[in-house]
Scaffold this motif. Structure first.
Motif, PDB file in Angstrom:
ATOM      1  N   ALA A  84      -1.761   4.869   3.180  1.00 51.39           N
ATOM      2  CA  ALA A  84      -0.551   4.356   2.533  1.00 51.39           C
ATOM      3  C   ALA A  84       0.578   5.375   2.621  1.00 51.39           C
ATOM      4  O   ALA A  84       0.341   6.580   2.569  1.00 51.39           O
ATOM      5  CB  ALA A  84      -0.834   4.032   1.072  1.00 51.39           C
ATOM      6  N   SER A 116      -8.623   8.310  -2.560  1.00 48.38           N
ATOM      7  CA  SER A 116      -8.150   9.200  -1.496  1.00 48.38           C
ATOM      8  C   SER A 116      -7.221  10.267  -2.058  1.00 48.38           C
ATOM      9  O   SER A 116      -7.281  11.436  -1.674  1.00 48.38           O
ATOM     10  CB  SER A 116      -7.425   8.402  -0.407  1.00 48.38           C
ATOM     11  OG  SER A 116      -8.318   7.572   0.292  1.00 48.38           O
ATOM     12  N   ASP A 149      -9.167   2.347  -3.545  1.00 42.74           N
ATOM     13  CA  ASP A 149      -9.454   3.199  -2.394  1.00 42.74           C
ATOM     14  C   ASP A 149      -8.356   4.241  -2.177  1.00 42.74           C
ATOM     15  O   ASP A 149      -8.640   5.400  -1.856  1.00 42.74           O
ATOM     16  CB  ASP A 149      -9.640   2.352  -1.129  1.00 42.74           C
ATOM     17  CG  ASP A 149      -8.457   1.428  -0.853  1.00 42.74           C
ATOM     18  OD1 ASP A 149      -7.715   1.111  -1.810  1.00 42.74           O
ATOM     19  OD2 ASP A 149      -8.277   1.040   0.314  1.00 42.74           O
ATOM     20  N   ILE A 150      -7.106   3.834  -2.388  1.00 46.87           N
ATOM     21  CA  ILE A 150      -5.993   4.775  -2.239  1.00 46.87           C
ATOM     22  C   ILE A 150      -6.038   5.827  -3.343  1.00 46.87           C
ATOM     23  O   ILE A 150      -5.823   7.018  -3.106  1.00 46.87           O
ATOM     24  CB  ILE A 150      -4.643   4.038  -2.258  1.00 46.87           C
ATOM     25  CG1 ILE A 150      -4.562   3.070  -1.078  1.00 46.87           C
ATOM     26  CG2 ILE A 150      -3.488   5.022  -2.215  1.00 46.87           C
ATOM     27  CD1 ILE A 150      -3.321   2.211  -1.089  1.00 46.87           C
ATOM     28  N   VAL A 188       2.384   4.248  -1.934  1.00 47.87           N
ATOM     29  CA  VAL A 188       1.969   4.872  -3.194  1.00 47.87           C
ATOM     30  C   VAL A 188       3.049   5.842  -3.651  1.00 47.87           C
ATOM     31  O   VAL A 188       3.508   6.694  -2.886  1.00 47.87           O
ATOM     32  CB  VAL A 188       0.598   5.578  -3.049  1.00 47.87           C
ATOM     33  CG1 VAL A 188       0.607   6.601  -1.923  1.00 47.87           C
ATOM     34  CG2 VAL A 188       0.173   6.240  -4.361  1.00 47.87           C
ATOM     35  N   THR A 230       1.310  10.542   3.913  1.00 46.74           N
ATOM     36  CA  THR A 230       0.428   9.382   3.748  1.00 46.74           C
ATOM     37  C   THR A 230      -0.796   9.784   2.932  1.00 46.74           C
ATOM     38  O   THR A 230      -1.236  10.936   2.981  1.00 46.74           O
ATOM     39  CB  THR A 230      -0.051   8.812   5.096  1.00 46.74           C
ATOM     40  OG1 THR A 230      -0.791   9.814   5.804  1.00 46.74           O
ATOM     41  CG2 THR A 230       1.128   8.359   5.944  1.00 46.74           C
ATOM     42  N   ALA A 290       3.244   7.716   1.316  1.00 40.38           N
ATOM     43  CA  ALA A 290       3.320   8.412   0.030  1.00 40.38           C
ATOM     44  C   ALA A 290       4.722   8.945  -0.221  1.00 40.38           C
ATOM     45  O   ALA A 290       5.344   9.530   0.674  1.00 40.38           O
ATOM     46  CB  ALA A 290       2.319   9.559  -0.005  1.00 40.38           C
ATOM     47  N   THR A 332       0.792  -1.214   0.000  1.00 42.92           N
ATOM     48  CA  THR A 332       0.000   0.000   0.000  1.00 42.92           C
ATOM     49  C   THR A 332       0.834   1.279   0.000  1.00 42.92           C
ATOM     50  O   THR A 332       0.315   2.344   0.258  1.00 42.92           O
ATOM     51  CB  THR A 332      -0.967   0.021   1.209  1.00 42.92           C
ATOM     52  OG1 THR A 332      -0.222  -0.162   2.420  1.00 42.92           O
ATOM     53  CG2 THR A 332      -2.005  -1.071   1.062  1.00 42.92           C
ATOM     54  N   HIS A 372      -5.797  -1.020  -5.811  1.00 41.83           N
ATOM     55  CA  HIS A 372      -5.838  -0.041  -4.718  1.00 41.83           C
ATOM     56  C   HIS A 372      -6.728   1.151  -5.083  1.00 41.83           C
ATOM     57  O   HIS A 372      -6.323   2.302  -4.965  1.00 41.83           O
ATOM     58  CB  HIS A 372      -4.426   0.436  -4.389  1.00 41.83           C
ATOM     59  CG  HIS A 372      -3.497  -0.675  -4.004  1.00 41.83           C
ATOM     60  ND1 HIS A 372      -3.642  -1.413  -2.844  1.00 41.83           N
ATOM     61  CD2 HIS A 372      -2.420  -1.200  -4.638  1.00 41.83           C
ATOM     62  CE1 HIS A 372      -2.690  -2.319  -2.774  1.00 41.83           C
ATOM     63  NE2 HIS A 372      -1.937  -2.218  -3.854  1.00 41.83           N
ATOM     64  N   GLY A 413      -4.598   7.956   2.151  1.00 44.73           N
ATOM     65  CA  GLY A 413      -5.487   6.811   2.342  1.00 44.73           C
ATOM     66  C   GLY A 413      -4.872   5.708   3.173  1.00 44.73           C
ATOM     67  O   GLY A 413      -5.134   4.535   2.933  1.00 44.73           O
TER      68      GLY A 413
END
Length: 325
Positions: free
Chosen positions: A56, A242, A238-239, A31, A52, A58, A29, A236, A54
């Motif tokens: 994850a 987000s 959902d990410i 990203v 970060t 970043a 997760t 992913h 979602g």
């Protein structure tokens, strides 16, 4: 006793498995976001403060241009990035649907700049030579399209418009300032940079407005898309959603706070000084629209490309899977 030992053993195995799963999930997760240097990257400067997205981790990498970002996006070394619409469509069509478009981040920001105050319409360009930023890119095809709708030729005939692609984008503004050329079609921040160095230079034509008038529409033509590696978008979603929500907020903040956003852009090494970024922001047409809502405007622009060179978008309009839902 044996039953107790068996229970402890099972618990130990469960803990090991859970720890491994959590570790794997954490890795999956992360990203990785590719940011383009220049005006399209300005709204990302605010976003880059977030470590970060979602849930994850970043990370961000700044690229000099779309050509440098693209290979990593296709390989999955970058998960989310930004591309011109024609490039995104071409990659999708010829690289087995390797990417998807997730939204529109920038509308038309093309301007005809000159010192000639007599230029009020496209018709006033008849017989003139216009230096254009980027052959085979949006500025080129958009100007050709609008001129053709006004029945103005670009193939060298009498009373047409001659298009000149001989000057690199970064050198167009200096050439206009020094009177080496008289007319130039440029995106931001080149128009702002030229005006800041010579107050005689004006934005004679706003190509976005002319497009809307000729098309009789309020729809914009997009110049920058938010894109994602297709596998990442599928696994992913959902990410990615987000990120889109966060980007929208960053874009709105940037438009409302040009001075602060300009300073952030310089700090983020996006290739612009704070002062140029601040002045360019009001003219950069920043926006956010989801891929599904923006599909019509994306396809309208891609049809312009198709009318001149279908290969520039991979030979056809992308199908519905191109648009992330």
């Amino acid at each position: 006793m044996k039953k107790q030992i068996k229970t402890i053993s099972l618990l130990f195995t469960f803990c090991i498995a859970t720890t491994f799963a959590m570790s794997k999930h954490s890795t999956d997760t992360a990203v990785r976001i590719g940011v383009l240097a220049g005006p399209s990257g300005i709204p990302m400067a605010k976003q880059m403060e977030s470590t970060t997205i979602g849930g994850a981790d970043a990370s961000y990498e700044v690229f000099a241009g779309a050509a440098q970002l693209l290979p990593k996006l296709i390989k999955g070394e970058i998960d989310i990035g930004f591309l011109p619409p024609n490039m995104a469509a071409k990659v999708y069509n010829i690289n087995n649907k390797a990417i998807v478009t997730a939204g529109i981040s920038g509308g038309g920001m093309l301007y005809l700049i000159t010192k000639d105050n007599s230029i009020k319409t496209l018709q006033d360009l008849r017989g003139k030579t216009v230096t254009v930023a980027g052959q085979g890119a949006t500025p080129d095809f958009m100007l050709r399209y609008l001129l053709s709708r006004e029945e103005i030729g670009t193939d060298g005939q009498t009373n047409g418009v001659i298009l000149d692609f001989s000057i690199p984008n970064a050198e167009i503004a200096p050439a206009l300032i020094s009177d080496k050329i008289e007319y130039a079609l440029v995106p931001e921040p080149f128009a702002t940079a030229a005006q800041s160095k010579n107050p005689e230079i004006i934005r004679a034509l706003d190509i976005q407005k002319i497009y809307q008038q000729i098309q009789n529409t309020k729809e914009i033509y997009p110049m920058t898309l938010i894109v994602a590696n297709a596998e990442f978008a599928q696994e992913h979603a959902d990410i990615l959603k987000s990120f889109l929500k966060s980007y929208k907020g960053s874009s709105e903040w940037t438009k409302a706070n040009p001075e602060k956003a300009g300073k952030l852009a310089e700090q983020a090494s996006i290739g612009l000084t704070a002062s140029v970024a601040e002045k360019a922001i009001p003219n950069c047409a920043y926006m956010f629209e989801s891929a599904t809502k923006g599909r019509e405007s994306v396809e309208s622009l891609l049809r312009v490309f198709m009318s001149f060179n279908s290969a520039s978008i991979g030979g056809k309009l992308p199908d519905e899977e191109f648009y992330f839902k």
